[in-house]
Design a protein around this motif. Sequence first.
Motif, PDB file in Angstrom:
ATOM      1  N   LYS A   1      57.712  26.123 -46.384  1.00  0.00           N
ATOM      2  CA  LYS A   1      56.420  25.351 -45.939  1.00  0.00           C
ATOM      3  C   LYS A   1      56.543  25.102 -44.293  1.00  0.00           C
ATOM      4  O   LYS A   1      57.638  24.533 -44.067  1.00  0.00           O
ATOM      5  CB  LYS A   1      56.206  24.062 -46.711  1.00  0.00           C
ATOM      6  N   LEU A   2      55.569  25.590 -43.665  1.00  0.00           N
ATOM      7  CA  LEU A   2      55.732  25.290 -42.233  1.00  0.00           C
ATOM      8  C   LEU A   2      55.162  23.872 -41.965  1.00  0.00           C
ATOM      9  O   LEU A   2      54.582  23.250 -42.388  1.00  0.00           O
ATOM     10  CB  LEU A   2      54.581  26.145 -41.547  1.00  0.00           C
ATOM     11  N   ARG A   3      56.306  23.513 -41.148  1.00  0.00           N
ATOM     12  CA  ARG A   3      56.222  21.907 -40.683  1.00  0.00           C
ATOM     13  C   ARG A   3      55.517  21.894 -39.582  1.00  0.00           C
ATOM     14  O   ARG A   3      55.852  22.686 -38.486  1.00  0.00           O
ATOM     15  CB  ARG A   3      57.710  21.272 -40.864  1.00  0.00           C
ATOM     16  N   PHE A   4      55.097  20.794 -39.200  1.00  0.00           N
ATOM     17  CA  PHE A   4      54.214  20.350 -37.888  1.00  0.00           C
ATOM     18  C   PHE A   4      54.930  18.960 -37.511  1.00  0.00           C
ATOM     19  O   PHE A   4      55.093  17.932 -38.472  1.00  0.00           O
ATOM     20  CB  PHE A   4      52.628  20.501 -38.098  1.00  0.00           C
ATOM     21  N   ALA A   5      54.832  18.878 -35.958  1.00  0.00           N
ATOM     22  CA  ALA A   5      55.226  17.528 -35.852  1.00  0.00           C
ATOM     23  C   ALA A   5      54.219  17.575 -34.524  1.00  0.00           C
ATOM     24  O   ALA A   5      53.553  18.256 -34.020  1.00  0.00           O
ATOM     25  CB  ALA A   5      56.853  17.527 -35.147  1.00  0.00           C
ATOM     26  N   LEU A   6      54.075  16.084 -34.207  1.00  0.00           N
ATOM     27  CA  LEU A   6      52.998  15.712 -33.010  1.00  0.00           C
ATOM     28  C   LEU A   6      53.892  15.029 -32.006  1.00  0.00           C
ATOM     29  O   LEU A   6      54.735  14.280 -32.093  1.00  0.00           O
ATOM     30  CB  LEU A   6      51.940  14.887 -33.530  1.00  0.00           C
ATOM     31  N   ASN A   7      53.291  15.734 -30.595  1.00  0.00           N
ATOM     32  CA  ASN A   7      54.040  15.001 -29.440  1.00  0.00           C
ATOM     33  C   ASN A   7      52.832  14.013 -29.225  1.00  0.00           C
ATOM     34  O   ASN A   7      51.719  14.215 -29.047  1.00  0.00           O
ATOM     35  CB  ASN A   7      54.010  16.228 -28.286  1.00  0.00           C
ATOM     36  N   HIS A   8      53.536  12.834 -28.525  1.00  0.00           N
ATOM     37  CA  HIS A   8      52.464  11.672 -28.236  1.00  0.00           C
ATOM     38  C   HIS A   8      51.653  12.296 -26.829  1.00  0.00           C
ATOM     39  O   HIS A   8      50.558  11.322 -26.722  1.00  0.00           O
ATOM     40  CB  HIS A   8      53.557  10.471 -27.739  1.00  0.00           C
ATOM     41  N   MET A   9      52.030  13.385 -26.293  1.00  0.00           N
ATOM     42  CA  MET A   9      51.347  13.817 -25.132  1.00  0.00           C
ATOM     43  C   MET A   9      49.831  14.260 -25.861  1.00  0.00           C
ATOM     44  O   MET A   9      48.933  14.464 -25.051  1.00  0.00           O
ATOM     45  CB  MET A   9      51.820  14.969 -24.599  1.00  0.00           C
ATOM     46  N   SER A  10      49.913  14.646 -27.225  1.00  0.00           N
ATOM     47  CA  SER A  10      48.469  14.904 -27.822  1.00  0.00           C
ATOM     48  C   SER A  10      47.452  13.862 -27.880  1.00  0.00           C
ATOM     49  O   SER A  10      46.313  14.063 -27.827  1.00  0.00           O
ATOM     50  CB  SER A  10      48.697  15.463 -29.058  1.00  0.00           C
ATOM     51  N   ALA A  11      47.924  12.467 -27.581  1.00  0.00           N
ATOM     52  CA  ALA A  11      47.038  11.428 -27.662  1.00  0.00           C
ATOM     53  C   ALA A  11      47.728  10.418 -26.869  1.00  0.00           C
ATOM     54  O   ALA A  11      47.994   9.273 -27.541  1.00  0.00           O
ATOM     55  CB  ALA A  11      46.844  10.932 -29.228  1.00  0.00           C
ATOM     56  N   PRO A  12      47.756  10.589 -25.353  1.00  0.00           N
ATOM     57  CA  PRO A  12      48.624   9.709 -24.762  1.00  0.00           C
ATOM     58  C   PRO A  12      47.775   8.265 -24.327  1.00  0.00           C
ATOM     59  O   PRO A  12      48.728   7.280 -24.067  1.00  0.00           O
ATOM     60  CB  PRO A  12      48.538  10.432 -23.369  1.00  0.00           C
ATOM     61  N   SER A  13      46.693   8.111 -24.759  1.00  0.00           N
ATOM     62  CA  SER A  13      45.808   6.821 -24.703  1.00  0.00           C
ATOM     63  C   SER A  13      46.630   5.814 -25.887  1.00  0.00           C
ATOM     64  O   SER A  13      46.050   4.715 -25.845  1.00  0.00           O
ATOM     65  CB  SER A  13      44.426   6.866 -24.481  1.00  0.00           C
ATOM     66  N   MET A  14      46.796   6.605 -26.842  1.00  0.00           N
ATOM     67  CA  MET A  14      47.193   5.790 -28.235  1.00  0.00           C
ATOM     68  C   MET A  14      48.441   4.862 -27.876  1.00  0.00           C
ATOM     69  O   MET A  14      49.265   5.432 -27.559  1.00  0.00           O
ATOM     70  CB  MET A  14      47.152   6.566 -29.457  1.00  0.00           C
ATOM     71  N   SER A  15      48.317   3.660 -28.401  1.00  0.00           N
ATOM     72  CA  SER A  15      49.568   3.032 -28.402  1.00  0.00           C
ATOM     73  C   SER A  15      50.607   3.606 -29.579  1.00  0.00           C
ATOM     74  O   SER A  15      49.999   4.602 -30.200  1.00  0.00           O
ATOM     75  CB  SER A  15      49.518   1.562 -29.082  1.00  0.00           C
ATOM     76  N   ILE A  16      51.711   3.176 -29.527  1.00  0.00           N
ATOM     77  CA  ILE A  16      52.718   3.742 -30.572  1.00  0.00           C
ATOM     78  C   ILE A  16      52.369   3.464 -31.891  1.00  0.00           C
ATOM     79  O   ILE A  16      52.381   4.461 -32.808  1.00  0.00           O
ATOM     80  CB  ILE A  16      54.314   3.184 -30.233  1.00  0.00           C
TER      81      ILE A  16
END
Length: 188
Positions: A3-18
């Motif tokens: 199964k292809l796995r994906f991850a998100l870089n915080h750069m994709s939503a930089p205005s969001m808090s952790i």
Amino acid sequence: MNKLRFALNHMSAPSMSIEEFFAMAGALGVSGVEIRNDLPGNADISNTPARLVREAAERHGVTILSINALQRFNEWNDERAREAADLIAYARDCGAKALVLVPVNDGSGKEDGIRQKNLVTALGALKPMLDTAGIIGLVEPLGFSVCSLSSKQEAADAIVQLGAQATFRLVHDTFHHHLAGQAQLLLA
């Protein structure tokens, strides 16, 4: 079939808090994230204790795959050693698996002979620090003509020269790969 796995870089939503970023990843069913130390405001980990980042990741069921990045890693000096020690400790304490290592990208240190020496010196200094913390170093060659490390092959050669294959991995960024003009995808 894998199964292809994906991850998100915080750069994709930089205005969001952790906390918001991890919640979004969890809601999307994405279990891996990359956090950054170069986003001002909400996403800036420099003002968030590592313990709180770890707890937020656990709360939302995400794994912190990496922190991006130790900048100018191959310009090894006392300041870089301090930055590396701080980021490696933060990565360990927040539960990150790896630290991205970004080379000098301003036109300096790119001369033949000098760039290879600087790379081996930096990787050699980072290896025991990363090994002690149980963190992987992700070497990211940049394809820009002004970059002191644009060749994945040079990075791979330095890693092998140091016998550090268990400590370091290469980042394959398709954008940088194209810019570098390096046709080879897999390195021996």
